[in-house]
Scaffold this motif. Structure first.
Motif, PDB file in Angstrom:
ATOM      1  N   ILE A 195       7.578   2.437  -6.255  1.00 48.07           N
ATOM      2  CA  ILE A 195       7.124   1.627  -5.124  1.00 48.07           C
ATOM      3  C   ILE A 195       7.726   2.153  -3.827  1.00 48.07           C
ATOM      4  N   TYR A 246      -1.306  -2.601  -5.266  1.00 49.53           N
ATOM      5  CA  TYR A 246      -1.544  -1.726  -4.125  1.00 49.53           C
ATOM      6  C   TYR A 246      -3.013  -1.774  -3.710  1.00 49.53           C
ATOM      7  N   ALA A 281       0.857  -1.190   0.000  1.00 48.31           N
ATOM      8  CA  ALA A 281       0.000   0.000   0.000  1.00 48.31           C
ATOM      9  C   ALA A 281       0.886   1.231   0.000  1.00 48.31           C
ATOM     10  N   ASP A 282       0.572   2.154  -0.871  1.00 47.58           N
ATOM     11  CA  ASP A 282       1.330   3.396  -0.902  1.00 47.58           C
ATOM     12  C   ASP A 282       0.977   4.244   0.320  1.00 47.58           C
TER      13      ASP A 282
END
Lengths: 323, 121
Positions: free
Chosen positions: A127, A150, A58-59
């Motif tokens: 990323i 993501y 997950a960003d």
């Protein structure tokens, strides 16, 4: 068809790199245990001999942003840069460039849409530590092509836990049907109970060790019913304001499958959070199981589920009752 | 609270070392400059016409008041990481590792056991 040779679900603590690469006199006291456990866990991936890594993370507001935050996104690129300025600043994580697997990205994206999972796609994805941290821990050579996925664990309203599980099941079907002779490993990272930016952050233990006990049992026994019966957005918030990252671990359990016991389970109480390392081998080979057994011996891990009734959790029950 | 706009401030400052340094050294002037140079811009050509801070928000940002921001729904991750960027090194040198994070938790201690302000918009 491609073979899914391993599924790994773990936490992604961004302090690991700095803690274990600092000069000996600057290492924190927990670094040696942490490194021993991580390097043992790494061997469970090595034994799966992967050619491609499907990586779920997950960003953390490094690139994706509130004006258009996707619930689920896949990268479709020939290569991916890693590590944003503010992650170097905060965690000392170096820069990386990882190869992508455009063929599997394209196939995965099309098949996900075909299964009614409306993924966004990025052709300019950098990323962040949710993906580079597991590279550092379990594949430090950074020599395998990746397919990054993501999820939204940060921006409410979030997808439901059930949806994360369903995405995991879909990814499993898609890897199994990928027309290739390659071996694929799926690696995803999230959190157990976690607090960031709130009053329970950076305490002596994670914010809710008994949630962690249940979570590790549920994940390691593949007990999706218990998770879907007990875990809601509200209950995760009660266990720590960043606990929603647990849903990425649930997604990985979805890839492994319902009712499937993990082949390797380890965890480490690392002051403000609990590290967790879990591996499933979908097509167990003697070599993989031997590797897991050797790793478990080194790290004092389990080659099967860890239950919430384990006496290791009693100290937290006692403290909760006293409170 | 204009949550989106406040979060946009935290997000765009945190990802740029020059803005981080400016915000640490002169937060009040930095907030004003950010409103002119960044806040309403969608790209180098296009602007929105309606985003703006309330006076309370501007004052909280101008005084590094992360407790107020937490209490009014700023995103917890952004609120933590930017103020770590500003203060972690100084606190760690004076009081040891994670001293700033620990102090932040203490200052928010009155929220323990309560439902936190929502970060939803």
């Amino acid at each position: 068809m491609a073979e899914l040779t391993a599924v790994l679900a773990s936490t992604h603590h961004p302090f690991y790199y700095k803690a274990t690469t600092s000069p000996a006199d600057q290492r924190p006291p927990y670094a040696a245990d942490w490194q021993r456990k991580v390097e043992a866990y790494r061997e469970t991936l090595t034994a799966a001999e992967p050619d491609i890594l499907v990586m779920v993370g997950a960003d953390h507001f490094h690139q994706l942003w509130l004006d258009n935050y996707p619930q689920f996104l896949i990268g479709k690129q020939e290569s991916y840069d890693a590590t944003f300025y503010n992650e170097e600043r905060e965690f000392g994580i170096p820069k990386y460039t990882l190869a992508g697997d455009i063929e599997l990205s394209r196939y995965m994206h099309e098949e996900l849409l075909g299964k009614d999972f409306d993924f966004s796609v990025s052709h300019e994805l950098k990323i962040d530590h949710s993906i580079i941290c597991p590279i550092i821990t379990v594949r430090p050579e950074a020599d395998l092509p990746i397919v990054p996925i993501y999820t939204n664990i940060f921006v409410p309203p979030l997808p439901s836990p059930r949806r994360f599980y369903q995405v995991g099941r879909a990814i499993r079907e898609i890897i199994d049907s990928f027309p290739s002779e390659k071996k694929v490993a799926a690696i995803g990272t999230g959190h157990l109970s976690l607090e960031l930016g709130g009053p329970r952050q950076f305490g002596e233990h994670g914010p809710d060790p008994l949630f962690d006990a249940d979570a590790i049992e549920w994940l390691s026994t593949g007990n999706v019913d218990a998770i879907l019966d007990n875990v809601t957005h509200a209950s995760m918030a009660g266990a720590g304001n960043a606990t929603h990252g647990f849903m990425d671990l649930l997604l990985m359990m979805g890839i492994a499958g319902p009712g499937v016991h993990a082949d390797y389970v380890d965890h480490l109480d690392l002051f403000h959070t609990r590290e967790m390392y879990m591996t499933w081998y979908p097509n167990k080979t003697p070599g993989q199981l031997d590797a897991a057994a050797r790793a478990a011996e080194t790290s004092e891990a389990s080659t099967g589920p860890i239950y919430a009734s384990d006496p290791a959790w009693d100290q937290f029950r006692v403290s909760q009752e006293q409170a | 609270m204009s949550k989106y706009y406040v979060n946009k401030f935290l997000f765009t400052i945190d990802r740029d070392p020059e803005w981080v340094a400016s915000y640490r050294e002169d937060p009040r002037a930095t907030v004003l400059r950010w409103e002119k140079e960044v806040g309403r811009w969608l790209n180098p050509v296009e602007q929105t016409s309606w985003l703006e801070f309330t006076q309370e928000e501007r004052e909280a940002l101008a005084t590094h008041d992360y407790v107020w921001l937490f209490e009014h729904g700023a995103h917890f991750f952004l609120n933590l990481t930017l103020f770590i960027a500003l203060f972690d090194e100084e606190y760690a040198a004076a009081k040891g590792p994670l001293a700033f994070q620990t102090e932040m938790a203490q200052k928010l201690g009155h929220w323990t056991g309560r439902d936190y302000p929502s970060v939803a918009m």
